[in-house]
Design a protein around this motif. Structure first.
Motif, short mmCIF file in Angstrom:
data_model
loop_
_atom_site.label_atom_id
_atom_site.label_comp_id
_atom_site.label_asym_id
_atom_site.label_seq_id
_atom_site.Cartn_x
_atom_site.Cartn_y
_atom_site.Cartn_z
N ASP A 326 4.04 -65.95 71.50
CA ASP A 326 3.93 -66.78 73.31
C ASP A 326 5.42 -67.11 72.89
N ILE A 327 6.30 -66.96 73.06
CA ILE A 327 7.52 -67.72 72.67
C ILE A 327 8.44 -67.68 74.33
N LEU A 328 9.51 -68.47 74.28
CA LEU A 328 10.15 -68.22 75.79
C LEU A 328 11.01 -67.55 75.72
N GLY A 329 11.83 -67.23 74.96
CA GLY A 329 12.76 -65.54 75.08
C GLY A 329 13.68 -66.28 73.49
N ALA A 330 13.95 -64.50 73.13
CA ALA A 330 14.65 -64.26 72.43
C ALA A 330 15.43 -62.77 72.27
#
Length: 394
Positions: A326-330
Motif C-alpha cells: 500500500d504505497i503511492l510509489g517507489a
C-alpha cells in the motif's frame, strides 16, 4: 558502557537466518534494518575487506580508524551562529547521545567508544536559525569525534558542518528532527589531499517534520560518509542529497540508507558526482527500505556519475526493499557515463570554446545539488570550487 541491538554478529558482521533450510550455513542478513549494531568495537568481527560493507573501501589505508587507538579529545572549532541556537560540549553519557542511532560498523563503534566529549547543537524557537561550524587543525594523530544536532518541535534550522585541513578522523553525527520541525544539515568535506575521514550520520525524523541532508565531498584521500535516516514519524519527509568530485587517486564513498518506518512519509535521494584523473574512484550504495507500517509512502532514489577522463571508476549500487503493497510509489535509478558529444558540439557551434563548454556541462550537471543548499553565498562558493576542480578560473 556499550549499547548493542539486533543479533550477535556472524559471518562478516551479519547473522544467519533459517529461511530455505540453510541449517548451520551462515548467510548475510537480507533486510537492511536487521543489521547488527553496537557502540562497542570489540563486539564486531575483524574487518578483512571482504565484507559487503567494506569490500569497495581501501581498508588497508583506513585501518587505523577501524580498529586503532583514537584521540577523542575536543578539537578546534569556529562557530558562526545566527539566532538563538546553542553549541556546547557535552559528556558522552548525556541523554541526547544515542537518540538518533548507533553504529553498524566497527569504525563507527571505535569512534563512539573513543570520544570523550560530544559537540551538541540545538535549534529551538520560532525564528529560523543558521549555524556554521568550521573544523580544522585535527593534526596528524588519528582522532574520534561525535556531534549531536537537535531541532526542537516546530523549529527551523540550517546547520553547516565544514571540515578542512589535515585529518585522520572517524566520527559519528546524530541528527534528531522533532515533530513539525524543519532542518537542513550540510556536511562539507574540503580536507587536505592526504586526509582520511570515515563518518556515520544517523537521523530520526519525527511526525510532520522535514530533514534535508546534504553531503558534499571535494577533498581528502579517502572520504567515506554514510548517512542513515529514519522517517519514524507519520507524515515525515527526508531529502538526502550528495555532491562529490573525485580527482586522481582520490576515493570518495557514500553509503546511504533511508528507512520509511511510519505511514505517509516522503523520501528523495539524489547523489551526483564527477570523476577525473587516473585512479579517481567513487562508491555510492543506496538502500531504501519501506517498512510494513509505511503505508502511503512516496519514495525515489537515484545516483548519477559523470566521467570526465579515462582511468576512473564509479561504483553505483541502488537497492530498494518494500514490505507493504500500500504505497503511492517507489523507484530507484543509476547511471554513469561520459560527456555527451552532442551537448559539446552544440555549445561549440555557438562560439564557445571546448574547455568552457566542458565547464558549463559539468556545472549544469552538478548545479541541481548545489541549488539544494539554501544559502546563496555557499552556493556561489561551491560553484567556484567546482570550476577550480576542473582547472578553470572561478
Amino acid at each position: 558502557m556499550s549499547i548493542a541491538t539486533t543479533q550477535t554478529p556472524g559471518q562478516h558482521g551479519a547473522t544467519a537466518h533459517s529461511d530455505g533450510g540453510w541449517g548451520a550455513v551462515e548467510v548475510p542478513v537480507q533486510t537492511r534494518s536487521e543489521r547488527f549494531t553496537s557502540t562497542d568495537p570489540a563486539e564486531f568481527p575483524d574487518v578483512t575487506g571482504l565484507e559487503i560493507d567494506w569490500k569497495l573501501t581501501p581498508v588497508a589505508t583506513v585501518r587505523d580508524l577501524i580498529d586503532g587507538s583514537l584521540d577523542g579529545g575536543a578539537y578546534s572549532l569556529q562557530e558562526q551562529p545566527e539566532g538563538s541556537g546553542t553549541v556546547e560540549w557535552i559528556a558522552m553519557d548525556d541523554a541526547r547521545i544515542g537518540s538518533a542511532g548507533i553504529p553498524e560498523d566497527k569504525a563507527a563503534a571505535n569512534a563512539w567508544s573513543s570520544t570523550e566529549r560530544a559537540l551538541a547543537v540545538e535549534i529551538s524557537g520560532e525564528e529560523p536559525i543558521a549555524i556554521g561550524l568550521d573544523r580544522s587543525g585535527f593534526g596528524d594523530a588519528a582522532r574520534a569525534a561525535h556531534t549531536v544536532i537537535t531541532a526542537r518541535e516546530g523549529s527551523t534550522g540550517h546547520v553547516v558542518l565544514r571540515s578542512s585541513g589535515r585529518a585522520t578522523l572517524a566520527e559519528n553525527v546524530e541528527i534528531v528532527v522533532e515533530q513539525g520541525a524543519s532542518l537542513t544539515v550540510i556536511s562539507l568535506q574540503e580536507w587536505d589531499d592526504d586526509s582520511l575521514h570515515l563518518a556515520s550520520h544517523f537521523a530520526q525524523v519525527g511526525r510532520d517534520a522535514k530533514l534535508t541532508h546534504i553531503v558534499i565531498s571535494l577533498g581528502g584521500a579517502v572520504v567515506r560518509v554514510n548517512p542513515s535516516a529514519h522517517l519514524s514519524g507519520e507524515g515525515s519527509n527526508g531529502e538526502l542529497y550528495g555532491l562529490y568530485f573525485a580527482d586522481a587517486g582520490q576515493h570518495l564513498e557514500q553509503r546511504v540508507y533511508l528507512h520509511h518506518e511510519a505511514a505517509h512519509t516522503v523520501g528523495r535521494v539524489n547523489y551526483k558526482g564527477a570523476l577525473q584523473g587516473e585512479g579517481a574512484r567513487t562508491v555510492w550504495v543506496g538502500d531504501v527500505l519501506i517498512g510494513p507500517d509505511a503505508t502511503g509512502t512516496d519514495s525515489y532514489e537515484q545516483n548519477r556519475n559523470l566521467v570526465l577522463t579515462g582511468g576512473t571508476r564509479a561504483d553505483s549500487i541502488p537497492n530498494l526493499e518494500i514490505e507493504t503493497g500500500d504505497i503511492l510509489g517507489a523507484g530507484h535509478a543509476s547511471a554513469t557515463g561520459r560527456f555527451d558529444d552532442e551537448q559539446l558540439f552544440y555549445l561549440q557551434s555557438r562560439g564557445i570554446t571546448e574547455p568552457e563548454a566542458r565547464r558549463l556541462v559539468v556545472i549544469g550537471f552538478l548545479n541541481e545539488i548545489v541549488q539544494k543548499v539554501g544559502d546563496p553565498a555557499l552556493e556561489e562558493y561551491l560553484t567556484g570550487r567546482i570550476i577550480a576542480e576542473l582547472g578553470g578560473a572561478a
